[in-house]
Design an enzyme around this catalytic site. Sequence first.
Site, PDB file in Angstrom:
ATOM      1  N   SER A 130      30.775  18.552  18.465  1.00 30.08           N
ATOM      2  CA  SER A 130      29.364  18.141  18.484  1.00 30.08           C
ATOM      3  C   SER A 130      28.590  19.014  17.495  1.00 30.08           C
ATOM      4  O   SER A 130      28.913  20.193  17.282  1.00 30.08           O
ATOM      5  CB  SER A 130      28.718  18.285  19.867  1.00 30.08           C
ATOM      6  OG  SER A 130      27.309  18.278  19.781  1.00 30.08           O
ATOM      7  N   TYR A 143      25.537  23.397  27.504  1.00 30.05           N
ATOM      8  CA  TYR A 143      26.227  22.564  26.527  1.00 30.05           C
ATOM      9  C   TYR A 143      26.243  23.232  25.161  1.00 30.05           C
ATOM     10  O   TYR A 143      27.293  23.339  24.513  1.00 30.05           O
ATOM     11  CB  TYR A 143      25.534  21.200  26.443  1.00 30.05           C
ATOM     12  CG  TYR A 143      26.180  20.224  25.488  1.00 30.05           C
ATOM     13  CD1 TYR A 143      27.389  19.605  25.804  1.00 30.05           C
ATOM     14  CD2 TYR A 143      25.576  19.900  24.275  1.00 30.05           C
ATOM     15  CE1 TYR A 143      27.979  18.701  24.934  1.00 30.05           C
ATOM     16  CE2 TYR A 143      26.153  18.990  23.404  1.00 30.05           C
ATOM     17  CZ  TYR A 143      27.356  18.393  23.735  1.00 30.05           C
ATOM     18  OH  TYR A 143      27.936  17.499  22.869  1.00 30.05           O
TER      19      TYR A 143
END
Length: 253
Positions: A130, A143
């Site tokens: 990501s 995250y």
Amino acid sequence: MTFAQQNAIVTGAGSGIGAALARRFAGEGARVVVNDIDEAKAKAVAEEIGGIAVAGDASAIVEEAREALGGTVDVYCANAGLASGGTEAAEEQVWARAWDVNVMAHVRAAHALLPHWLERGAGRFVSTVSAAGLLTMVGAAPYSVTKHGAYAFAEWLSLTYRHRGLKVHAICPQGVRTDMLTAAGSAGEVVLAPTAIEPEDVADALVAGIEEDRFLILPHPEVAEYYRVRAAEPDRWLAGMNHLQQKWEAHTK
């Protein structure tokens, strides 16, 4: 680059990016183990592509998946992940679970795969990181921090073992139209949704990156410039990210 006759494992492949990767590898001629914690989803994708479903926690399926592939794994896609939101006040179990899935699952897989790969001098480890692992994500401290860890681990694997035949690729997309984007809630709407791409676009970017033997794969090319500014002008970059934070806060009022 052809994947014909190669054996691949894709974790978190019951939907989203993982399913797109599994379909693409199968389409390129690979024999694919489709892993997902949701057994029904894993079986559905495996049936669709002529693959093998191995359900369960991504941290613990390497041996079973390798056996299902006849003892050899050529490509491992560490794709399963958690989009854990929250601030520094998120409960410790949220931080622990994010760390376990987003980082330690990769570590455990590498630990299981590397002896075989180093012995034969070949193997490919693909980490779905990501853009948050290069930059950050507003509203999602667990995250962001653990995706930084996933990127760091992929980087470490590459620099440590590339001369022994290990190929490592870190995929770092921004928004992708998956359930994970939906789960990101209002932060995802503000930051990610405007430039979101399809999971198939990520699979295309990965295959192109593999063909060019690139470590860092950016399905959103603009991330390269954001990453450059983050490194060269951190205060400018932080000011820009704080502007996004304020925009998100205004959106949620």
